[in-house]
Design an enzyme around this catalytic site. Structure first.
Site, PDB file in Angstrom:
ATOM      1  N   THR A  65       8.921  -4.317  -9.947  1.00  0.00           N
ATOM      2  CA  THR A  65      10.338  -4.630  -9.722  1.00  0.00           C
ATOM      3  C   THR A  65      10.612  -4.408  -8.234  1.00  0.00           C
ATOM      4  O   THR A  65      10.707  -3.267  -7.779  1.00  0.00           O
ATOM      5  CB  THR A  65      11.234  -3.728 -10.582  1.00  0.00           C
ATOM      6  N   LYS A 102      15.250 -10.211 -13.045  1.00  0.00           N
ATOM      7  CA  LYS A 102      14.831  -8.855 -13.434  1.00  0.00           C
ATOM      8  C   LYS A 102      15.867  -7.821 -12.967  1.00  0.00           C
ATOM      9  O   LYS A 102      16.253  -6.910 -13.719  1.00  0.00           O
ATOM     10  CB  LYS A 102      13.451  -8.563 -12.835  1.00  0.00           C
TER      11      LYS A 102
HETATM   12  P1  NAP Z   1       4.531   4.603 -11.935  1.00  0.00           P
HETATM   13  O1  NAP Z   1       3.980   5.128 -13.212  1.00  0.00           O
HETATM   14  O2  NAP Z   1       5.207   5.527 -10.983  1.00  0.00           O
HETATM   15  O3  NAP Z   1       3.312   3.842 -11.177  1.00  0.00           O
HETATM   16  C1  NAP Z   1       3.442   3.399  -9.851  1.00  0.00           C
HETATM   17  C2  NAP Z   1       2.132   2.815  -9.386  1.00  0.00           C
HETATM   18  O4  NAP Z   1       2.274   2.442  -7.991  1.00  0.00           O
HETATM   19  C3  NAP Z   1       0.959   3.809  -9.442  1.00  0.00           C
HETATM   20  O5  NAP Z   1      -0.228   3.098  -9.745  1.00  0.00           O
HETATM   21  C4  NAP Z   1       0.922   4.338  -7.996  1.00  0.00           C
HETATM   22  O6  NAP Z   1      -0.340   4.848  -7.614  1.00  0.00           O
HETATM   23  C5  NAP Z   1       1.222   3.059  -7.245  1.00  0.00           C
HETATM   24  N1  NAP Z   1       1.674   3.304  -5.868  1.00  0.00           N
HETATM   25  C6  NAP Z   1       2.829   3.876  -5.467  1.00  0.00           C
HETATM   26  N2  NAP Z   1       2.901   3.903  -4.110  1.00  0.00           N
HETATM   27  C7  NAP Z   1       1.758   3.320  -3.664  1.00  0.00           C
HETATM   28  C8  NAP Z   1       1.249   3.024  -2.379  1.00  0.00           C
HETATM   29  N3  NAP Z   1       1.935   3.312  -1.252  1.00  0.00           N
HETATM   30  N4  NAP Z   1       0.033   2.401  -2.289  1.00  0.00           N
HETATM   31  C9  NAP Z   1      -0.667   2.086  -3.409  1.00  0.00           C
HETATM   32  N5  NAP Z   1      -0.236   2.336  -4.664  1.00  0.00           N
HETATM   33  C10 NAP Z   1       0.963   2.936  -4.783  1.00  0.00           C
HETATM   34  O7  NAP Z   1       5.589   3.429 -12.180  1.00  0.00           O
HETATM   35  P2  NAP Z   1       5.732   2.443 -13.439  1.00  0.00           P
HETATM   36  O8  NAP Z   1       6.723   3.035 -14.390  1.00  0.00           O
HETATM   37  O9  NAP Z   1       4.388   2.021 -13.906  1.00  0.00           O
HETATM   38  O10 NAP Z   1       6.483   1.222 -12.730  1.00  0.00           O
HETATM   39  C11 NAP Z   1       5.780   0.269 -11.936  1.00  0.00           C
HETATM   40  C12 NAP Z   1       6.752  -0.860 -11.585  1.00  0.00           C
HETATM   41  O11 NAP Z   1       7.222  -1.468 -12.805  1.00  0.00           O
HETATM   42  C13 NAP Z   1       8.006  -0.404 -10.826  1.00  0.00           C
HETATM   43  O12 NAP Z   1       8.374  -1.386  -9.911  1.00  0.00           O
HETATM   44  C14 NAP Z   1       9.049  -0.267 -11.930  1.00  0.00           C
HETATM   45  O13 NAP Z   1      10.366  -0.429 -11.423  1.00  0.00           O
HETATM   46  C15 NAP Z   1       8.637  -1.409 -12.845  1.00  0.00           C
HETATM   47  N6  NAP Z   1       8.983  -1.255 -14.276  1.00  0.00           N
HETATM   48  C16 NAP Z   1       8.910  -0.047 -14.895  1.00  0.00           C
HETATM   49  C17 NAP Z   1       9.259   0.048 -16.243  1.00  0.00           C
HETATM   50  C18 NAP Z   1       9.208   1.372 -16.971  1.00  0.00           C
HETATM   51  O14 NAP Z   1       9.857   1.511 -18.034  1.00  0.00           O
HETATM   52  N7  NAP Z   1       8.479   2.363 -16.498  1.00  0.00           N
HETATM   53  C19 NAP Z   1       9.644  -1.097 -16.963  1.00  0.00           C
HETATM   54  C20 NAP Z   1       9.651  -2.330 -16.323  1.00  0.00           C
HETATM   55  C21 NAP Z   1       9.317  -2.410 -14.969  1.00  0.00           C
HETATM   56  P3  NAP Z   1      -0.671   6.423  -7.867  1.00  0.00           P
HETATM   57  O15 NAP Z   1      -1.171   6.500  -9.279  1.00  0.00           O
HETATM   58  O16 NAP Z   1      -1.690   6.729  -6.850  1.00  0.00           O
HETATM   59  O17 NAP Z   1       0.609   7.194  -7.646  1.00  0.00           O
END
Ligand code: NAP
Length: 285
Positions: free
Chosen positions: A93, A165
């Site tokens: 997102t 989105k």
């Molecule tokens: P998350 O668990 O916090 O995962 C974030 C990912 O991004 C991890 O793999 C993290 O790596 C990586 N990352 C962060 N900063 C980085 C950097 N500078 N360089 C390389 N990798 C980096 O988040 P999530 O819940 O999966 O969400 C991911 C996306 O989907 C977001 O944009 C969120 O808004 C969207 N989303 C989330 C949901 C939900 O319910 N959770 C639903 C729909 C959409 P590390 O493991 O090393 O930290």
């Protein structure tokens, strides 16, 4: 297809697993390498950098926290720009401005953000919203089918999917605010919020209402599935898109400020439904 998957967080790990289950050949990269171990055991190759992951890929899917993470993975020192010959599918997102920047990175590009929480990602129940040129969207359709239960095409400009989105997350955030305000008033009126929720479920019949309504009634904000930090990011991004389109969103401004209050109170890693604590506090509860 030969697919690179970058970003194995709460959402990405389930999405990547479903690509493997559908028979795609997968190479994964995650900044914190430990998170690749389970998928490696299930048949994925593991790369040491985004660039290495996408070297022979027909498609590279990114599922990362925010604009900054995507910037680093695409345009950073070991980024995919200049190496990827296939299509970049961005499911994070992110802002509409970042989607436009990604469109001009020199490879084919599709925005394909998703609706659904981590358990929906694991169970292949995501709703995918894709946008980009018709040919490129159709080339990626087997990937969307592997990760989601339905795909909607939002337009021929990739950033249009990101606008959908962000507006969708604004709808959910507004519902969290509405539940929070209604519950605060009902608690002060001596009415059990669970009874109210049953009534609302009979009216709205929506799993999203039922799920969040229960979380807020039970005040069960941890462990977070979607953190306040990310929800605040999304309200900032929808307001940026509204500004680009000269379209005021006063309700989004209010919800953003309540999420900012939640951040200020140290709730950044709680579920974004904990906005209810801010609203309850305003009611003296
Ligand atoms: P998350 O668990 O916090 O995962 C974030 C990912 O991004 C991890 O793999 C993290 O790596 C990586 N990352 C962060 N900063 C980085 C950097 N500078 N360089 C390389 N990798 C980096 O988040 P999530 O819940 O999966 O969400 C991911 C996306 O989907 C977001 O944009 C969120 O808004 C969207 N989303 C989330 C949901 C939900 O319910 N959770 C639903 C729909 C959409 P590390 O493991 O090393 O930290």
């Amino acid at each position: 297809m030969k697919v690179a998957f970058i970003g194995l967080g709460k959402m990405g790990s389930g999405m990547a697993r479903n690509l493997l289950r559908a028979g795609h050949e997968l190479t994964v990269y995650n900044r914190t390498r430990d998170k690749t171990e389970v998928l490696a055991g299930e048949g994925a190759h593991v790369a040491d950098s985004p660039r290495e992951a996408c070297r022979d890929a027909e498609a590279a899917i990114t599922m990362l926290a925010d604009d900054g993470a995507v910037e680093e993975v695409v345009f950073g020192a070991n980024g995919i720009a200049g190496t990827l010959h296939g299509v970049h599918v961005s499911s994070s997102t992110i802002s509409t401005a970042m989607a436009r920047r990604l469109s001009s990175a020199g490879h084919d590009y599709v925005s394909a953000p998703v609706f659904g929480r981590p358990e929906a990602a694991e169970a292949k129940k995501l709703v995918v919203v894709a946008a980009g040129s018709h040919e490129v969207v159709e080339r990626c359709r087997p990937l969307f089918d592997a990760m989601g239960r339905v795909t909607f095409v939002a337009g021929s400009e990739p950033w249009q999917a990101n606008a959908v989105k962000l507006c969708g997350n604004f709808m959910i955030a507004s519902m969290l605010e509405a539940f929070s305000e209604a519950y605060a008033t009902l608690r002060k009126a001596g009415v059990d919020p669970h009874l109210f929720l049953e009534t609302m479920n009979a009216l709205f019949g929506s799993p999203v209402y039922a799920n969040y309504g229960r979380i807020i009634a039970d005040e069960q904000f941890e462990p977070a599935e979607f953190r306040v930090k990310l929800g605040y990011k999304d309200m900032r991004l929808v307001l940026a898109t509204a500004q680009e389109c000269s379209s005021p969103m006063p309700l989004a401004s209010l919800v953003r400020d309540h999420l900012l209050s939640a951040l200020a109170k140290g709730q950044g890693d709680m579920d974004w439904s904990s906005i209810a604590r801010v609203v309850a506090g305003n009611a003296g509860l």
